[in-house]
Write an enzyme that holds these catalytic residues in place. Structure first.
Site, PDB file in Angstrom:
ATOM      1  N   ASN A  55     -46.289  25.034 -24.463  1.00 38.14           N
ATOM      2  CA  ASN A  55     -46.909  23.807 -23.959  1.00 38.14           C
ATOM      3  C   ASN A  55     -47.959  24.049 -22.892  1.00 38.14           C
ATOM      4  OD1 ASN A  55     -44.748  24.535 -22.143  1.00 38.14           O
ATOM      5  ND2 ASN A  55     -44.950  22.525 -21.201  1.00 38.14           N
ATOM      6  N   CYS A 103     -43.454  18.164 -17.150  1.00 37.98           N
ATOM      7  CA  CYS A 103     -42.061  18.200 -16.708  1.00 37.98           C
ATOM      8  C   CYS A 103     -41.903  18.907 -15.365  1.00 37.98           C
ATOM      9  CB  CYS A 103     -41.191  18.885 -17.763  1.00 37.98           C
ATOM     10  SG  CYS A 103     -41.135  17.977 -19.318  1.00 37.98           S
ATOM     11  N   GLY A 109     -37.529  15.157 -26.476  1.00 37.15           N
ATOM     12  CA  GLY A 109     -37.492  16.595 -26.702  1.00 37.15           C
ATOM     13  C   GLY A 109     -36.527  17.326 -25.793  1.00 37.15           C
ATOM     14  N   THR A 110     -36.403  16.878 -24.549  1.00 38.05           N
ATOM     15  CA  THR A 110     -35.490  17.552 -23.621  1.00 38.05           C
ATOM     16  C   THR A 110     -34.051  17.452 -24.097  1.00 38.05           C
ATOM     17  OG1 THR A 110     -36.907  17.321 -21.679  1.00 38.05           O
ATOM     18  CG2 THR A 110     -34.533  17.458 -21.288  1.00 38.05           C
TER      19      THR A 110
END
Length: 409
Positions: free
Chosen positions: A172, A352, A72-73
């Protein structure tokens, strides 16, 4: 409690056995490079094309829109940086053509980006890179206290030179769902592009009919192994690649594709989508009971993010598997450690930001005091959770809070 209860699927969901089984042939016998024009490459190439088409079908997009990434990053980086710089490249090319054709001066390229301060770190860092290295300007739209970016706030932030808007589909850390269709419509009326990070939405919310130009997904949120993601960007949108080389992925991301993980991703995404309606309804009921119990029985606790399951228009306002609290009479890390002792695994927010002592950037942006934001705990339920497990988790939270109350009185 007996056994361990895992309530951190926003960080990583359990890998689906079907995804592993689908990937295995391309880790063993069918090992060829999909770019190779011989027998060993044809099978992997066909599997990659099939995986691309299957992902596109779930998203209601075309296979040519799908770029496989490492997660996703990278998908966020490619969508945001790639589209913003792609617009600049296209603008310069058009300017040269107009100059050579004697048709006058080209319109200056757009160099303004709109986002919000509660986006995932990958989004915010991509925007920061564009401002720091490429001279873009940015406007961060202030969300409401529950994490909503309103249509009015977005309309006020967009300018004549806005090239891109990026607002996450589901946050998130607090679970709040954005009205992406409405926000994308406002953006397109202004002639700008719209991207959404849909990593936390996959498997819980509809992924079609959003009206976006690009969206990002991560395999390990839907039951694929870590290391695979998708940047779904409309083929008509110019994209400047971040990784250069052999021109794979239609020139948008060079490098030999990970066929096994692409196949695993497609398999997991299909299964998550097939189960979505049933899982969302069932887990939402368990989650709502969990929230109600914690709020009523833990003094000083309050819910972060959208409070209700639906807004006045009937649209869902919080992902079905998500509950996040601040425990203002204690320490979030202490609660997590005590829950771990009791057999419940949760988190303090984004995986993260692991190792950071700073309070959540999401909560502080919403106006939560830093010392209170540091008491936050996030619970994200797996689709397999049962009502009894939900009740056991609530009892564990109550027990943890009670045992720690005297220490932080």
């Amino acid at each position: 409690m007996t056994g361990r209860l895992y309530l951190d699927t926003a960080a990583a969901a359990p890998v689906r056995r079907e995804a592993l089984e689908a990937a295995w042939p391309y880790l063993a016998g069918a090992f060829g490079n999909p770019s190779s024009h011989h027998e060993f490459g044809r099978g992997p190439a066909e599997a990659l094309a099939d995986a691309r088409a299957r992902v596109a079908k779930v998203l209601g997009m075309r296979a040519t829109d799908i770029t496989f990434t490492s997660g996703g990053t990278e998908a966020d980086n490619l969508a945001i940086i790639g589209m913003a710089l792609g617009h600049q490249t296209q603008g310069r090319a058009q300017g040269r053509a107009q100059t050579q054709g004697g048709s006058g001066t080209a319109v200056p390229p757009r160099r303004h980006i709109v986002t919000s301060p509660i986006e995932h770190e990958a989004v915010l860092a991509s925007v920061e890179f564009l401002t720091r290295v490429h001279g873009f300007t940015v406007t961060e739209v202030a969300p409401t206290f529950d994490g909503t970016v309103t249509p009015e706030a977005l309309t006020a932030a967009i300018r004549a030179d806005t090239v891109l808007v990026s607002v996450g589909y589901a946050n998130n850390e607090i679970g709040t769902i954005a009205d992406i269709l409405t926000l994308a419509g406002i953006t397109h009326e202004a002639g700008a592009l719209f991207h959404t990070d849909a990593v936390q939405a996959a498997g819980w919310l509809p992924l079609t009919g959003l009206g976006v130009d690009a969206l990002s997904l991560a395999g390990h949120k839907v039951g694929a192994p870590k290391g695979i993601g998708v940047a779904a960007i409309r083929a008509r949108v110019p994209v400047e690649p971040l990784i250069h080389g052999g021109g794979q992925e239609s020139g948008r991301r060079s490098g030999t594709e990970n066929v096994a993980l692409a196949v695993a991703f497609a398999t997991a995404l299909e299964l998550a989508e097939a189960d979505r309606h049933e899982a969302a309804d069932r887990v939402r009921a368990i989650r709502d009971e969990f929230i109600s119990t914690v709020l009523s029985d833990v003094p000083g606790s309050f819910l972060t993010g959208a409070a209700g399951t639906a807004g006045p228009d009937g649209r869902a306002t919080r992902t079905p598997n998500h509950a996040s609290f601040c425990f203002s009479n204690t320490s979030g890390e202490a609660v997590l450690l005590e829950l771990e002792r009791l057999g419940v695994t949760a988190s303090s927010g984004s995986a993260c930001a692991v190792g950071s002592d700073e309070p959540s950037h999401v909560l502080t942006a919403l106006g939560v005091a830093p010392e209170v934001a540091q008491t936050s705990v996030r619970f994200t339920f797996p689709s397999s959770i049962t009502p009894d497990q939900g009740r056991a988790a609530a009892r564990a939270v109550i027990s943890a809070a009670e045992s720690l109350a005297s220490s932080f009185a």
